[in-house]
Write a protein that holds these residues in place. Structure first.
Motif, PDB file in Angstrom:
ATOM      1  N   PHE A 102       8.665  10.737   1.056  1.00 59.04           N
ATOM      2  CA  PHE A 102       8.898   9.841  -0.476  1.00 59.04           C
ATOM      3  C   PHE A 102       7.759   8.036   0.136  1.00 59.04           C
ATOM      4  CE2 PHE A 102       9.489   6.792  -3.197  1.00 59.04           C
ATOM      5  CZ  PHE A 102       9.414   6.978  -3.766  1.00 59.04           C
ATOM      6  N   LEU A 103       7.402   7.987   1.031  1.00 56.65           N
ATOM      7  CA  LEU A 103       6.469   7.136   0.574  1.00 56.65           C
ATOM      8  C   LEU A 103       4.615   8.055   1.102  1.00 56.65           C
ATOM      9  CD1 LEU A 103       8.326   5.301   4.191  1.00 56.65           C
ATOM     10  CD2 LEU A 103       7.463   4.186   1.695  1.00 56.65           C
ATOM     11  N   MET A 104       4.529   9.615   1.931  1.00 58.53           N
ATOM     12  CA  MET A 104       3.628   9.627   2.365  1.00 58.53           C
ATOM     13  C   MET A 104       3.470  10.477   0.494  1.00 58.53           C
ATOM     14  SD  MET A 104       2.683   8.473   5.404  1.00 58.53           S
ATOM     15  CE  MET A 104       1.124  10.466   5.234  1.00 58.53           C
ATOM     16  N   THR A 105       3.889  10.638  -0.052  1.00 62.78           N
ATOM     17  CA  THR A 105       3.420  11.731  -1.101  1.00 62.78           C
ATOM     18  C   THR A 105       3.636  10.599  -2.715  1.00 62.78           C
ATOM     19  OG1 THR A 105       5.855  12.850  -1.283  1.00 62.78           O
ATOM     20  CG2 THR A 105       4.466  13.920  -0.659  1.00 62.78           C
ATOM     21  N   GLU A 106       4.843  10.368  -2.866  1.00 65.79           N
ATOM     22  CA  GLU A 106       4.951   8.966  -3.638  1.00 65.79           C
ATOM     23  C   GLU A 106       4.030   7.631  -3.952  1.00 65.79           C
ATOM     24  OE1 GLU A 106       6.237  10.855  -6.051  1.00 65.79           O
ATOM     25  OE2 GLU A 106       6.642  12.377  -5.659  1.00 65.79           O
ATOM     26  N   ILE A 107       4.050   7.396  -2.784  1.00 62.53           N
ATOM     27  CA  ILE A 107       3.396   5.737  -2.379  1.00 62.53           C
ATOM     28  C   ILE A 107       1.779   5.710  -1.534  1.00 62.53           C
ATOM     29  CG2 ILE A 107       3.653   3.841  -1.383  1.00 62.53           C
ATOM     30  CD1 ILE A 107       6.731   3.793  -1.864  1.00 62.53           C
ATOM     31  N   GLU A 108       2.009   6.392  -0.665  1.00 58.59           N
ATOM     32  CA  GLU A 108       0.197   6.601  -0.091  1.00 58.59           C
ATOM     33  C   GLU A 108      -0.430   7.386  -1.051  1.00 58.59           C
ATOM     34  OE1 GLU A 108      -1.560   8.918   3.077  1.00 58.59           O
ATOM     35  OE2 GLU A 108      -0.561   7.193   4.182  1.00 58.59           O
ATOM     36  N   ALA A 109      -0.435   8.185  -1.101  1.00 55.20           N
ATOM     37  CA  ALA A 109      -1.026   9.288  -2.947  1.00 55.20           C
ATOM     38  C   ALA A 109      -1.322   7.743  -3.636  1.00 55.20           C
ATOM     39  CB  ALA A 109      -0.152  10.085  -3.101  1.00 55.20           C
ATOM     40  N   PRO A 110      -0.590   7.594  -4.926  1.00 52.68           N
ATOM     41  CA  PRO A 110      -1.881   6.700  -5.484  1.00 52.68           C
ATOM     42  C   PRO A 110      -2.674   5.196  -4.469  1.00 52.68           C
ATOM     43  CG  PRO A 110       0.361   6.482  -5.816  1.00 52.68           C
ATOM     44  CD  PRO A 110       0.342   7.715  -4.864  1.00 52.68           C
ATOM     45  N   LEU A 111      -2.312   5.231  -3.710  1.00 57.08           N
ATOM     46  CA  LEU A 111      -2.660   3.950  -2.806  1.00 57.08           C
ATOM     47  C   LEU A 111      -4.372   5.498  -2.087  1.00 57.08           C
ATOM     48  CD1 LEU A 111      -0.243   2.769  -0.417  1.00 57.08           C
ATOM     49  CD2 LEU A 111      -1.563   1.552  -2.439  1.00 57.08           C
ATOM     50  N   TRP A 112      -4.420   6.053  -1.776  1.00 59.33           N
ATOM     51  CA  TRP A 112      -5.294   6.988  -1.126  1.00 59.33           C
ATOM     52  C   TRP A 112      -6.583   6.981  -3.149  1.00 59.33           C
ATOM     53  CZ3 TRP A 112      -8.646   7.377   2.257  1.00 59.33           C
ATOM     54  CH2 TRP A 112      -9.302   8.501   2.674  1.00 59.33           C
ATOM     55  N   ARG A 113      -5.247   7.534  -3.831  1.00 65.94           N
ATOM     56  CA  ARG A 113      -6.143   7.318  -5.026  1.00 65.94           C
ATOM     57  C   ARG A 113      -7.539   6.202  -5.446  1.00 65.94           C
ATOM     58  NH1 ARG A 113      -1.858   8.619  -8.716  1.00 65.94           N
ATOM     59  NH2 ARG A 113      -3.308   8.811 -10.191  1.00 65.94           N
ATOM     60  N   ILE A 114      -6.834   5.637  -5.207  1.00 67.43           N
ATOM     61  CA  ILE A 114      -7.058   4.063  -5.386  1.00 67.43           C
ATOM     62  C   ILE A 114      -8.651   4.132  -4.507  1.00 67.43           C
ATOM     63  CG2 ILE A 114      -7.256   1.390  -5.501  1.00 67.43           C
ATOM     64  CD1 ILE A 114      -4.037   1.996  -6.278  1.00 67.43           C
ATOM     65  N   ALA A 115      -8.129   3.909  -2.815  1.00 66.48           N
ATOM     66  CA  ALA A 115      -9.686   3.615  -2.183  1.00 66.48           C
ATOM     67  C   ALA A 115     -10.439   5.217  -2.660  1.00 66.48           C
ATOM     68  CB  ALA A 115      -8.589   4.540  -0.392  1.00 66.48           C
ATOM     69  N   LEU A 116     -10.727   6.296  -3.136  1.00 61.40           N
ATOM     70  CA  LEU A 116     -11.637   6.872  -3.018  1.00 61.40           C
ATOM     71  C   LEU A 116     -12.189   6.295  -4.446  1.00 61.40           C
ATOM     72  CD1 LEU A 116      -9.026  10.692  -3.269  1.00 61.40           C
ATOM     73  CD2 LEU A 116     -10.743   9.970  -1.870  1.00 61.40           C
ATOM     74  N   HIS A 117     -11.425   5.973  -5.435  1.00 63.68           N
ATOM     75  CA  HIS A 117     -12.413   5.475  -6.723  1.00 63.68           C
ATOM     76  C   HIS A 117     -12.974   4.296  -6.424  1.00 63.68           C
ATOM     77  CE1 HIS A 117     -11.463   9.121  -9.248  1.00 63.68           C
ATOM     78  NE2 HIS A 117     -10.609   9.508  -8.780  1.00 63.68           N
ATOM     79  N   SER A 118     -12.693   3.815  -5.293  1.00 66.41           N
ATOM     80  CA  SER A 118     -12.372   1.935  -5.755  1.00 66.41           C
ATOM     81  C   SER A 118     -14.122   1.938  -4.473  1.00 66.41           C
ATOM     82  CB  SER A 118     -11.711   1.025  -4.567  1.00 66.41           C
ATOM     83  OG  SER A 118     -10.551   1.244  -5.637  1.00 66.41           O
TER      84      SER A 118
END
Length: 212
Positions: A102-118
């Motif tokens: 859950f942490l890796m797919t549901e919480i980290e995944a959005p965080l990584w998207r933020i990092a990519l687009h930031s």
């Protein structure tokens, strides 16, 4: 000597936390992503995906930070005072794995998207709309974990497990993106985890060290 490729503030912190808690002798091998050191043939021989962290323990080469955490707990968990890094029962192990995934797919995944687009994507690839959606998705899933942690000190059971060390780093990352504003229980949990004697540096502290 165990070698860990990757340094704070990257996800190498997840592995570093387990190395610290288990009091395992290790060598940190910096890899300068900005200089392309992760794309050299030597590094790709360790991880063809050219991503960090990578752990080398004897003949074993393993990447993916959560997998590294589980390996260290599985092989060296008897070094941990009181045991418990991996639960004894199949039911509690299933609960631990549930929250790890859950942490890796549901919480980290959005965080990584933020990092990519930031800051990681090229300017023409970045999207403010995608950042907004990722933050929305992250907050929704953080609310699920916030509810789960009501009245709990640890993710599973009555003592710390691998899931907690994963969660602490992931929530520290979420906190950096100001996604814990409506999660007081998780903020308190995060503070308690980083108060542990062998906790690594926070992401903010590691970033400050890079800028010094």
């Amino acid at each position: 000597m165990i070698k860990l490729y990757g340094t704070p503030p990257t996800r190498a912190l997840r592995a570093l936390w387990l190395l610290n808690e288990l009091d395992l002798a290790h060598e940190i091998v910096p890899v300068d992503i900005g200089a392309g050191e992760n794309r050299t043939s030597e590094f790709r021989a360790l991880n063809p995906a050219a991503k960090l962290p990578v752990l080398v323990d004897g003949d074993l080469v393993i990447s993916e930070s959560a997998a590294i955490q589980l390996y260290l707990a599985d092989k060296y968990g008897d070094r941990f005072p009181g045991g418990g890094l991996i639960p004894d029962t199949a039911e509690d192990r299933a609960r631990m794995h549930h929250w790890l995934f859950f942490l890796m797919t549901e919480i980290e995944a959005p965080l990584w998207r933020i990092a990519l687009h930031s800051f990681l994507y090229a300017p023409e690839e970045k999207s403010d709309a995608e950042i907004a959606l990722a933050k929305r998705d992250g907050r929704r899933m953080i609310a699920v974990l916030e509810q789960h942690m009501q009245g709990r000190d640890f993710i599973v059971g009555e003592q710390v497990t691998v899931a907690d060390f994963n969660a602490a780093f992931t929530l520290d990352w979420a906190n950096e993106e100001e996604l814990l504003d409506e999660a007081p229980v998780l903020r308190a949990y995060l503070e308690a985890m980083y108060a542990r004697a062998r906790a690594p540096v926070t992401i903010a502290a590691a970033m400050a060290g890079l800028e010094a």
